[in-house]
Design a protein around this motif. Structure first.
Motif, mmCIF file in Angstrom:
data_model
loop_
_atom_site.group_PDB
_atom_site.id
_atom_site.type_symbol
_atom_site.label_atom_id
_atom_site.label_comp_id
_atom_site.label_asym_id
_atom_site.label_seq_id
_atom_site.Cartn_x
_atom_site.Cartn_y
_atom_site.Cartn_z
ATOM 1 N N GLY A 74 0.823 -1.202 0.000
ATOM 2 C CA GLY A 74 0.000 0.000 0.000
ATOM 3 C C GLY A 74 0.855 1.248 0.000
ATOM 4 O O GLY A 74 2.057 1.202 -0.271
ATOM 5 N N GLN A 75 0.214 2.365 0.285
ATOM 6 C CA GLN A 75 0.943 3.635 0.312
ATOM 7 C C GLN A 75 0.907 4.279 1.686
ATOM 8 O O GLN A 75 1.438 5.359 1.879
ATOM 9 N N ALA A 76 0.251 3.633 2.653
ATOM 10 C CA ALA A 76 0.027 4.281 3.943
ATOM 11 C C ALA A 76 1.231 4.147 4.857
ATOM 12 O O ALA A 76 1.779 3.065 5.030
ATOM 13 N N VAL A 77 1.636 5.262 5.407
ATOM 14 C CA VAL A 77 2.676 5.287 6.426
ATOM 15 C C VAL A 77 2.045 5.908 7.663
ATOM 16 O O VAL A 77 1.818 7.108 7.721
ATOM 17 N N GLN A 78 1.711 5.061 8.602
ATOM 18 C CA GLN A 78 0.997 5.533 9.785
ATOM 19 C C GLN A 78 1.987 5.977 10.857
ATOM 20 O O GLN A 78 2.852 5.205 11.269
ATOM 21 N N ILE A 79 1.840 7.232 11.276
ATOM 22 C CA ILE A 79 2.655 7.751 12.364
ATOM 23 C C ILE A 79 1.871 7.565 13.656
ATOM 24 O O ILE A 79 0.724 7.996 13.767
ATOM 25 N N GLU A 80 2.477 6.923 14.628
ATOM 26 C CA GLU A 80 1.789 6.633 15.888
ATOM 27 C C GLU A 80 2.561 7.250 17.052
ATOM 28 O O GLU A 80 3.722 7.645 16.916
ATOM 29 N N ASN A 81 1.906 7.286 18.195
ATOM 30 C CA ASN A 81 2.583 7.828 19.379
ATOM 31 C C ASN A 81 3.899 7.112 19.656
ATOM 32 O O ASN A 81 4.898 7.733 20.050
ATOM 33 N N ASP A 82 3.888 5.794 19.486
ATOM 34 C CA ASP A 82 5.091 5.059 19.870
ATOM 35 C C ASP A 82 6.202 5.134 18.826
ATOM 36 O O ASP A 82 7.264 4.562 19.013
ATOM 37 N N SER A 83 5.944 5.830 17.756
ATOM 38 C CA SER A 83 7.028 6.040 16.794
ATOM 39 C C SER A 83 7.619 7.441 16.915
ATOM 40 O O SER A 83 8.458 7.831 16.103
ATOM 41 N N ASN A 84 7.188 8.165 17.922
ATOM 42 C CA ASN A 84 7.621 9.554 18.067
ATOM 43 C C ASN A 84 8.823 9.683 19.004
ATOM 44 O O ASN A 84 8.970 8.894 19.947
ATOM 45 N N TYR A 85 9.620 10.688 18.754
ATOM 46 C CA TYR A 85 10.722 10.997 19.658
ATOM 47 C C TYR A 85 10.170 11.727 20.875
ATOM 48 O O TYR A 85 8.985 12.074 20.930
ATOM 49 N N LEU A 271 4.070 7.852 -1.118
ATOM 50 C CA LEU A 271 3.703 7.363 0.205
ATOM 51 C C LEU A 271 2.828 8.398 0.887
ATOM 52 O O LEU A 271 3.077 9.609 0.755
ATOM 53 N N ASN A 272 1.849 7.943 1.597
ATOM 54 C CA ASN A 272 0.946 8.848 2.275
ATOM 55 C C ASN A 272 1.174 8.751 3.787
ATOM 56 O O ASN A 272 0.796 7.765 4.412
ATOM 57 N N VAL A 273 1.811 9.774 4.324
ATOM 58 C CA VAL A 273 2.049 9.792 5.769
ATOM 59 C C VAL A 273 0.788 10.277 6.470
ATOM 60 O O VAL A 273 0.275 11.350 6.160
ATOM 61 N N ASP A 274 0.312 9.487 7.410
ATOM 62 C CA ASP A 274 -0.950 9.766 8.103
ATOM 63 C C ASP A 274 -0.676 9.856 9.596
ATOM 64 O O ASP A 274 -0.115 8.946 10.193
ATOM 65 N N TRP A 275 -1.090 10.975 10.192
ATOM 66 C CA TRP A 275 -0.869 11.165 11.622
ATOM 67 C C TRP A 275 -2.188 11.319 12.384
ATOM 68 O O TRP A 275 -2.221 11.855 13.475
ATOM 69 N N SER A 276 -3.245 10.855 11.797
ATOM 70 C CA SER A 276 -4.559 11.053 12.411
ATOM 71 C C SER A 276 -4.695 10.335 13.752
ATOM 72 O O SER A 276 -5.563 10.669 14.557
#
Lengths: 383, 496
Positions: A74-85, A271-276
């Protein structure tokens, strides 16, 4: 383990960008990392060797949630809390006591270096000087500024002067009210806020503090270059408020060690970065997805994560490639819309070096540090 | 009591979104459940042949057309407006004629809003207004032909996002059950830099719904009206108007915008400043410095002018110098607010530097009453109830509401007077002091039902209070200009 870096010449953002915000920076944490490994799909983040840290991703971290993740076709790149600095900032602002019921002189002539450590030429660079009044102590103001939690409802007002290059001092009673024409507020209208001799004075220094700001842009509340706190006292002798070098210092501790790495297909810009799904930003505050206004992807060919943490202020200048785009609306962005300063399109991440994507809140926030930074790791083979 | 004229715009009060270190931007949502209603279809209804589609951030996707399964066929195309992704655009037809009346009912669950259909519009193009961002709505068309009502099958439309740069909103409800509801219309940009300058800031016209959430926004940044202080609907509700501050300057401008954000028309009006109002024939009334913009300390009088937006023609209604030359020459008029007063076939305007509000016949341009200041005709000063600086105000047949900035106090006040225009007498009925201060701008509107909506512009706080002057809701949105409040986004604004 922490290291201290100097301000001079260091910045998270390029100078032109940085000038828009009141930033944080200084002490960058190594986050327990002693060293980093060569970059690759299996060894992107090194194991933590220091105390208190936790293991970083050695294999492929999960990219959960969306129907088809980027590494599943797919193209979705999900940004999650646990991937944050994570980030901790500390702001120190000097204080003074000035004479009340006086037409104070506000003087920013002596401001030659801002709290980023960069040169300031006051007549040209300072575009707005603000005097604000807060129903809190100096320590509370510092604390809330550091944590990015200052509640505007506790602000009781602001006075402004918009320098036009012809002056670097101005008397209090020449200040206006956020009016670019600099129409002054009549002295009799200002006195209730400054007349400490009045027995009914409503802003006693025990509860109220003034915050003076010299900023480089006319957008009130942004682009601060120097801060100073002051209180009023009828018995005080000082009648000049100076905004000069060294009144404010900033420190920051950034850590990437806890963050989960996200896999994305190699050399694939679509790629679609999604931070929702993000709920918490790097400072631990609420992450409102629709407040993200800029997205960045950066590439570091030789640096380690420890290098990035230790030189947190220099990420942009350290980066070998820096692609960005404004986020006008919404909670996702197609990375193919990002471009570098030469308008070169983002080509997708390579298998060499470190890659990260960062999200910024540049409008409702003034702290320039990204709300999120997520390390990216390539998967698959080049198309 | 003779009051000092020596006042000018400004104050120690504006609350800036200081440094942006404001993380607590949570939107607190109040308000009750949306009303539900059923529309009886007198005739057959048609089924939707197409489905729904979602709009992305600012994008739009059309719904499919409807096909007939009964006596009539609805052909429906719906999308969200490209410029404002919370505005639905519905075009439709039906194989019945003539259509006598039609409307579109829509909502998240049931019917929250009803959009009237202009039967003269091509393809019966109708805008769905008031929808929240990134939210799925269901709508249906209800059309009447020869006494029979036809109702389409429900269609689904998902809105997109509004700009991420909009200032955060915080709503604090004390008694939501007593709120008037409806929509708040305002704009920001003052204090965010000068339009056209390299570092001018963001500026938006916007609408908040009854829960205090953005449902409409239009980006004014770097436009001629970027330093926005007034945003309001045209009198008939078909357009949206915005005006810049332009205090003591020569760059006065107004912009007329279609509610889908697709079309705009700018009017360069030199010394126009602060405010404007709308008239029943959809003309615009504004005030302009007689010296074209003047300089600080030399504001002079203002000339009240009327703009016909269709022709672009501007005509002079009244020159304040006719009756207030002494004030104009002494301290300057600094006209800051203008309204239409249908109860008296009049307009009203406020002159800040002289603490004066004037009721002026329209179109006669005859002075009907002078309230407060050195020319007061109503004995306010003699009664010890004169005020010190004002902006927003609202006239009724025998009442006057005034937003008193109160330069000599640490909080602003809303004053309500009862007056007798024939006898030239007045008495103060009530005062509301909400603990906030705004010397620049500030607004007050009485709502149908008796609540009052107050705007502390500089601190960006709005209060809705009940008839007993008890606070029901506080909205915090950062520094704004004037504001208005209306029950519906369609048609004329209601008056109490």
């Amino acid at each position: 383990m922490k290291t201290t870096s100097t301000f001079g010449g260091r910045s998270w953002l390029a100078r032109r960008e940085r000038a828009r915000y009141l930033p944080a920076l200084c002490v960058a944490s190594l986050g327990g990392l002693a060293a980093t490994s060569p970059i690759g799909c299996s060894e992107y983040m090194p194991p933590v060797t220091g105390s208190g840290g936790s293991a970083a991703a050695g294999g492929a971290p999960a990219v959960g949630g969306l129907p088809a993740s980027a590494c599943e076709g797919g193209q979705a790149v999900q940004i999650e809390n646990d991937s944050n600095y994570s980030l901790v900032t500390k702001l120190d602002i000097s204080q003074s006591t000035l004479k009340g019921n006086t037409d104070l002189l506000i003087d920013w002539t002596g401001l030659t270096q801002d709290f980023f450590g960069h040169a300031v030429h006051a007549p040209e660079d300072i575009k707005l000087v603000l005097l604000t009044l807060w129903n809190m102590s100096p320590e509370e103001i510092e604390g809330h500024l550091s944590a990015d939690t200052l509640d505007a409802s506790l602000q009781k007002g602001a006075l402004s002067i918009y320098p036009d290059g012809t002056f670097t001092t101005k008397n209090l009673f020449s200040f206006g009210a956020l009016d670019p024409s600099n129409a002054p507020v009549p002295a009799e209208d200002l006195r209730p806020f400054f007349d400490t001799t009045d027995p009914n004075y409503q802003y006693p220094p025990s509860s109220y503090t003034f915050l003076a700001i010299a900023q480089a842009g006319t957008n009130a509340g942004s682009d601060a270059r120097m801060l100073h706190l002051f209180k009023l006292d009828s018995a005080a002798a000082a009648t000049t408020l100076e905004l000069k070098d060294g009144l404010t210092t900033l420190m920051a501790t950034a850590s990437f060690a806890q963050a989960k790495v996200v896999e994305v297909p190699v050399l694939t810009p679509q790629l679609n970065v999604d931070w929702s799904r993000m709920t918490k930003n790097a400072l631990g505050n609420v992450f409102v997805p629709t407040r993200v206004t800029k997205a960045v992807v950066a590439h570091f060919e030789t640096e380690t994560t420890a290098d990035l943490e230790g030189n947190f202020l220099d990420l942009q200048s350290m980066a070998d490639a820096w692609y960005e785009a404004d986020v006008k609306a919404g909670t996702s962005i197609g990375l193919e819309t990002l471009s570098d300063a030469a308008r070169g399109a983002f080509p997708g991440i390579s298998e060499q070096g470190l890659w990260m994507t960062a999200l910024f809140c540049t409008k409702a926030c003034s702290n320039p540090a990204p709300w999120s930074i997520t390390m990216l790791k390539p998967c698959g083979s080049a198309p | 009591m003779i009051r000092s004229y020596r006042k000018r715009f400004g104050a120690f009060a504006p609350k800036v979104a200081l440094l942006g270190f404001l993380a607590n931007f949570l939107m607190a949502c109040g308000g009750g459940e949306p009303p539900t209603s059923a529309t009886a279809a007198g005739g057959s209804s048609a089924a939707a042949g197409g489905g729904s589609a979602a709009a992305g951030g600012g994008g739009q996707v059309a719904t499919g057309g409807a096909t007939n399964v009964g006596q009539v066929t609805f052909q429906i195309t719906a999308s969200v407006a490209p410029a404002i992704a919370t505005v639905g655009v519905v075009e439709w037809s039906i194989d019945k004629s003539p259509i006598d009346q039609a409307q579109i009912e829509f909502g998240r669950t049931g019917t929250e809003y009803v959009a009237p259909v202009d039967l003269s519009a091509a393809s019966y193009r109708t805008l769905l207004l008031g929808m929240k961002p990134n939210t799925e709505y269901t709508f249906r068309i209800v059309a009447t032909s020869s006494g029979t009502t036809y109702t389409s099958e429900p269609q689904v439309l998902k809105t997109g996002f509004l700009p991420n740069a909009l200032p955060p909103v915080r709503v604090t409800d004390s008694n939501p059950s007593k709120l008037y509801g409806g929509f708040t219309v305002s704009c920001n940009g003052v204090g965010m830099g000068t339009p056209g300058q390299p570092q001018a800031g963001d500026s938006f016209a916007f609408i908040l719904d009854k829960e205090g959430e953005y449902v409409w926004a239009y980006d004014l940044s770097d436009s001629p009206v970027g330093e926005c202080t007034r945003a309001r609907f045209s009198y008939d509700g078909r357009y949206f108007w915005v005006g810049n501050f332009n205090n003591v300057n020569t760059k006065g401008a107004l912009r007329r915008i279609t509610l889908d954000g697709e079309n705009e028309q700018d009017f360069a009006l030199g010394g126009r400043h602060h405010d404007f109002t709308t008239l029943p024939q959809n003309h615009i009334l504004f005030h302009e410095q007689e010296n074209g913009g003047g300089t600080i300390g030399n504001e002079g009088a203002d000339i009240i002018k009327e703009l016909d937006p269709e022709s672009g023609q501007v005509t002079v209604l009244y020159n304040e110098r006719d009756n207030f030359a002494d004030i104009a020459d002494d301290v300057g008029a600094h006209t800051n607010y203008i309204t239409y007063v249908p109860e008296h076939q009049a307009i009203s305007f406020s002159m800040r530097h002289s603490d004066t509000i004037v009721l002026l016949g329209y179109p006669s341009a005859e002075v009907l009453g002078i309230f407060n200041g050195v020319k007061d005709q109503f004995g306010l000063a003699a009664g010890g109830i004169d005020w010190d600086a004002q902006h927003g105000h609202q006239f009724f047949a025998d009442h006057l509401l005034v937003f008193n900035n109160a330069d000599d106090d640490t909080e602003s006040h809303v004053l309500e007077f009862q007056f007798d225009l024939a006898q030239k007498s007045a008495q103060l009925l009530s005062t509301y002091s909400g603990g906030e201060k705004s010397i620049a701008f500030g607004d007050v509107r009485r709502l149908p039902g008796g609540n009052t909506f107050i705007t502390y512009s500089n601190v960006g706080i709005m209060h809705e209070i009940d008839q007993e002057r008890v606070l029901l809701r506080e909205i915090s949105v950062g520094p704004i200009g004037y504001s208005s409040h209306r029950k519906s986004l369609y048609g004329e604004e209601e008056r109490p």
